[in-house]
Design a protein around this motif. Structure first.
Motif, mmCIF file in Angstrom:
data_model
loop_
_atom_site.group_PDB
_atom_site.id
_atom_site.type_symbol
_atom_site.label_atom_id
_atom_site.label_comp_id
_atom_site.label_asym_id
_atom_site.label_seq_id
_atom_site.Cartn_x
_atom_site.Cartn_y
_atom_site.Cartn_z
ATOM 1 N N VAL A 1 43.399 38.231 61.296
ATOM 2 C CA VAL A 1 42.847 37.963 59.980
ATOM 3 C C VAL A 1 43.404 38.604 58.812
ATOM 4 C CG1 VAL A 1 40.490 37.329 61.081
ATOM 5 C CG2 VAL A 1 41.023 39.715 60.151
ATOM 6 N N PHE A 2 43.341 38.052 57.540
ATOM 7 C CA PHE A 2 44.013 38.509 56.313
ATOM 8 C C PHE A 2 43.055 38.963 55.272
ATOM 9 C CE2 PHE A 2 45.732 37.496 52.145
ATOM 10 C CZ PHE A 2 46.733 38.610 52.173
ATOM 11 N N ILE A 3 43.170 40.100 54.576
ATOM 12 C CA ILE A 3 42.123 40.359 53.444
ATOM 13 C C ILE A 3 43.215 40.763 52.427
ATOM 14 C CG2 ILE A 3 40.333 41.597 52.666
ATOM 15 C CD1 ILE A 3 39.318 41.948 55.507
ATOM 16 N N PRO A 4 43.025 40.256 50.976
ATOM 17 C CA PRO A 4 43.740 40.819 49.980
ATOM 18 C C PRO A 4 43.122 42.319 49.775
ATOM 19 C CG PRO A 4 43.090 38.460 49.607
ATOM 20 C CD PRO A 4 42.306 38.869 50.778
ATOM 21 N N MET A 5 43.857 42.899 48.763
ATOM 22 C CA MET A 5 43.661 44.292 48.715
ATOM 23 C C MET A 5 43.112 45.062 47.287
ATOM 24 S SD MET A 5 47.670 45.480 48.079
ATOM 25 C CE MET A 5 47.209 46.831 46.904
ATOM 26 N N HIS A 6 42.992 43.812 46.665
ATOM 27 C CA HIS A 6 42.462 44.097 45.076
ATOM 28 C C HIS A 6 41.058 44.347 44.595
ATOM 29 C CE1 HIS A 6 46.831 42.487 44.999
ATOM 30 N NE2 HIS A 6 46.176 41.382 45.329
ATOM 31 N N TRP A 7 40.281 44.567 45.265
ATOM 32 C CA TRP A 7 38.776 44.912 45.252
ATOM 33 C C TRP A 7 38.182 46.111 45.860
ATOM 34 C CZ3 TRP A 7 40.895 40.045 45.483
ATOM 35 C CH2 TRP A 7 40.403 39.024 44.501
ATOM 36 N N GLY B 1 43.140 46.160 41.244
ATOM 37 C CA GLY B 1 42.685 45.385 39.983
ATOM 38 C C GLY B 1 41.878 45.964 38.703
ATOM 39 N N VAL B 2 42.156 47.423 38.790
ATOM 40 C CA VAL B 2 41.565 48.158 37.701
ATOM 41 C C VAL B 2 41.972 47.374 36.266
ATOM 42 C CG1 VAL B 2 41.650 50.183 36.133
ATOM 43 C CG2 VAL B 2 41.491 50.285 38.850
ATOM 44 N N GLN B 3 43.110 46.872 36.254
ATOM 45 C CA GLN B 3 43.678 46.077 34.740
ATOM 46 C C GLN B 3 43.426 44.662 34.942
ATOM 47 O OE1 GLN B 3 47.786 47.567 33.824
ATOM 48 N NE2 GLN B 3 47.451 48.695 35.547
ATOM 49 N N THR B 4 43.575 43.889 36.117
ATOM 50 C CA THR B 4 43.791 42.601 36.136
ATOM 51 C C THR B 4 42.347 42.102 36.354
ATOM 52 O OG1 THR B 4 43.942 42.564 38.571
ATOM 53 C CG2 THR B 4 46.076 42.308 36.987
#
Length: 714
Positions: A665-671, A605-608
């Protein structure tokens, strides 16, 4: 009285930039128009440019990619840490400090005390130069990159099975002419959305779409058959499908006999399996396994696609090889509408792994431990073969060496390892132990905040270079504007550092095309042969598939039509056992945690997160959990929860949904920070390719209030 008429002035177009998206592996082409109003305000209009990969489509990330390049937080001056704070410095000060510290540490601790960590979004030119800089500029063996976490399982499986690794063995446009398509561990609807029309068109043509995923994703909703497999059980599921295909006589004996080896061992293994046992262990009903196997086995044409859901496991290499077993057993490769595709995640995940960023590789997929390969590349670089160091270690293993203080200094370029590595707390601890850290980036990432020197780097709109998309199609992305402030191209930084290290003669490049021409020569005769590709050809032809060994070669659009890339021309079967996940749920950690991507964000997430439009879509991380599981652990929708593994804790908001398995369980990777899923992920590595086991981590879950209360009493 005379009526005054106000003439509205139209915005003036001040720049037109033809470029391509910096995010996923499709590499969609687009035009960015900069307009200036009469009041002096700038606005931007983005339109898709027709191209062979995305056919003129753009997703929300591409439409808003320009926003991060214009963000007020862009780094525009070098920074040096003084008295504990990062403060502005000149380029001369920064580069002199980096070179002097590297030289001092290598003099005291040896050349291997300095390591490099690259990225899968760098251009081919920078990827190539980073590998050369490691081996010639610093003479260290330690270099690897974040693409190790993206494609390494599929790459090693393709190399062992076919003798070569290229993302797709055939063209994207062949998807719509395939009768059966398997998407395993890939959520294309969110990760590569501009590819979805290929699959919808195939369905319109009568194709059967099979999706293998623990979640009911946007991609799975399109499926005719959804196999909601237990995380980590993909290899076993394929064994079940092979069992049905073999028992029903749906194998291609002629293809197997003439073009493969090792089938007898595989057949003996598969026929001894029990389908009921496989159904129980995978969590997929026997009837559905049979239905999917028959659909693929009976189809005249078929393609299989895998991505991180299959590959990011301790057995990711073997899981992919089992899918390739199924492709080979049915003869579905080397002809129209048939083949295999590893759906690359990063922008240049394909090209980034071909030319020397990996610990064991030299340009053109040559191997650093192969005597002939070393001699050839050394001759191109103008050094003796014995001057080349040996192979290093994989990305996470390098972080373990950092933590053990065996590596003293690190140069990070185009990556954010403090967030992207598994067992992220250990990685953060390790980076704080380094004697000297340098980060080259556009923003102050979590990793850059720990650095001693931060170097400002140009963005995609500002840096000319080539990228290789998921098909193996090489594309030229040309700069449309100058970099802001004092930001420089990443390849320029490497050349200037090499000069200060006394190795400037090997890095006398004035532009990216000169680097590419040396890359072409270094790759000549290798598996990933770019020699016949030039900037001029790319401008005229849009994109060219490798291998392309000569200037008059059209590029290889479909691999393996007549033979495979092994010396004997045969593809290799591999017997794969039906093992359980490397990390199993137990009484203390009763659930399996998996992770993945979201449409609006990219990598860490550095860019987005610097794009207002994209950030507004997903402002914080979340956890997906089944309603029955949520009730069992007293979890309410949208509440804060603590997810804990043996390695660490993640704090985030809960999303209750019936689209996921009850045991998962599911967790996104962008943080990053407390929302970083990799604080809890398993660092166990695949023995074949060193891919970490991101997708199956045993965890416990509880309301954050309970976790907080426990921490206060400790």
């Amino acid at each position: 009285m005379t009526e005054l008429k106000v003439v509205e002035q139209k915005p003036q177009v001040t720049a037109v930039m033809d470029t391509q998206c910096p995010f996923c592996s499709v590499q969609c082409k687009m035009r960015v128009e900069e307009e200036r109003s009469a009041a002096g305000r700038f606005s931007y209009k983005v339109t898709a440019i027709p191209n062979a990969a995305s056919e003129g489509r753009l997703c929300v990330k591409g439409m808003n990619a320009h926003q991060h390049t214009l963000h007020r937080e862009r780094l525009v001056h070098p920074l040096i840490r003084r008295e504990g704070k990062l403060v502005q410095a000149t380029w001369e000060e920064a580069l002199d400090l980096v070179s002097s510290r590297f030289q001092a540490l290598q003099a005291e601790h040896g050349t291997d005390s300095v390591a490099l960590y690259g990225g899968g979004s760098l251009t081919n030119e920078t990827s190539y130069l980073l590998g050369k800089f490691a081996r010639v500029g610093l003479r260290t063996r330690y270099i690897d990159y974040n693409g190790r976490f993206c494609m390494s399982a599929a790459a090693s499986a393709g190399s062992k099975t076919f003798g070569i690794d290229r993302g797709l063995t055939n063209q994207l446009k062949e998807i719509e002419r395939s009768e059966c398509l398997i998407l395993a561990g890939t959520n294309i609807a969110e990760c590569q959305p501009t590819l979805m029309p290929y699959f919808t068109k195939a369905k319109e043509n009568g194709a059967t779409l099979i999706v293998i995923d623990p979640r009911m994703t946007g991609t799975a909703e399109l499926a005719d058959i959804h196999l909601q497999v237990k995380p980590g059980m993909d290899a076993a599921l394929v064994n079940g499908m092979l069992k049905v295909i073999f028992d029903e006589g749906l194998i291609d004996r002629g293809f197997i006999r003439s073009r493969t080896k090792g089938f007898a061992e595989l057949e003996q293994h598969v026929r001894a399996l029990n389908l009921a046992d496989i159904a129980e262990s995978t969590g997929v009903p026997e009837a559905l396994i049979r239905l999917a196997a028959l659909a693929f086995g009976e189809a005249k044409t078929g393609m299989v696609f895998t991505a991180r859901g299959v590959e990011q496991h301790a057995d990711g290499h073997l899981a992919v090889r089992n899918f390739l077993n199924m492709v080979l057993a049915t003869g579905k490769i080397g002809r129209e509408g048939c083949g295999y595709g590893a759906v690359t995640g990063q922008a240049n995940g394909q090209g980034g792994r071909e030319h020397g960023q990996k610990a064991d590789q030299l340009p053109g997929y040559r191997l650093i431990e192969n005597e002939h390969d070393r001699a050839y590349v050394a001759s191109v670089w103008g050094i003796r073969p014995e001057e080349l160091p040996g192979k290093g270690v994989s990305a996470y293993e390098m972080m373990e060496m950092v933590h053990r203080e065996e590596i003293k200094a690190l140069l990070v370029m185009g990556s954010n390892p403090i967030v992207s590595n598994p067992n992220a707390t250990l990685v953060e601890e390790g980076l704080t132990k380094l004697d000297f850290t340098v980060v080259a980036d556009m923003f102050l990432s979590e990793t850059a905040l720990l650095a001693d020197v931060v170097l400002p780097i140009s963005a995609y709109l500002e840096n000319t270079g080539t990228m290789t998309n998921l098909e193996g199609r090489v594309l030229l992305r040309e700069a449309g504007r100058s970099a802001p402030g004092e930001a420089r191209h990443d390849w320029q930084v490497l050349c200037e550092l090499a000069s200060r290290l006394g190795r400037g003669d090997y890095f006398a490049f004035e532009n990216s095309e000169q680097i590419f021409n040396e890359l072409r020569l270094a790759s000549k005769g290798g598996l990933a042969d770019y020699y016949g590709i030039t900037y001029d050809r790319l401008r005229k032809e849009e994109g060219i598939y490798w291998p392309c060994p000569s200037l008059d070669h059209p590029g290889t659009k479909r691999l393996f039509e007549k033979s495979f890339a092994h010396e004997d021309g045969l593809a290799a079967f591999q017997t794969v056992t039906s093992d359980s996940p490397a990390e199993k749920a137990d009484h203390e950690y009763p659930l399996l945690m998996t992770n993945g991507r979201q449409l609006s964000h990219y990598l860490t997430g550095v860019q987005t997160h610097r794009s207002p439009t994209l950030e507004a879509r997903n402002v914080e991380n979340h956890l997906e959990i089944h309603p029955h599981t949520a009730r069992k652990y007293r979890i309410e929708d949208f509440s804060l929860v603590a997810v804990q593994s043996k390695r660490g804790v993640v704090i985030l908001r809960c999303k209750v949904t019936d689209s996921i398995r009850e045991d998962t369980v599911f967790i996104p990777m962008h943080w990053g920070g407390v929302q970083n899923v990799n604080r809890a992920t398993s660092p166990q590595l695949d023995p074949f390719c060193k891919m970490p086991d991101f997708k199956t981590s045993a965890v416990s879950i509880r309301p954050y209030s309970e976790y907080l209360q426990e921490q206060r009493h400790k």
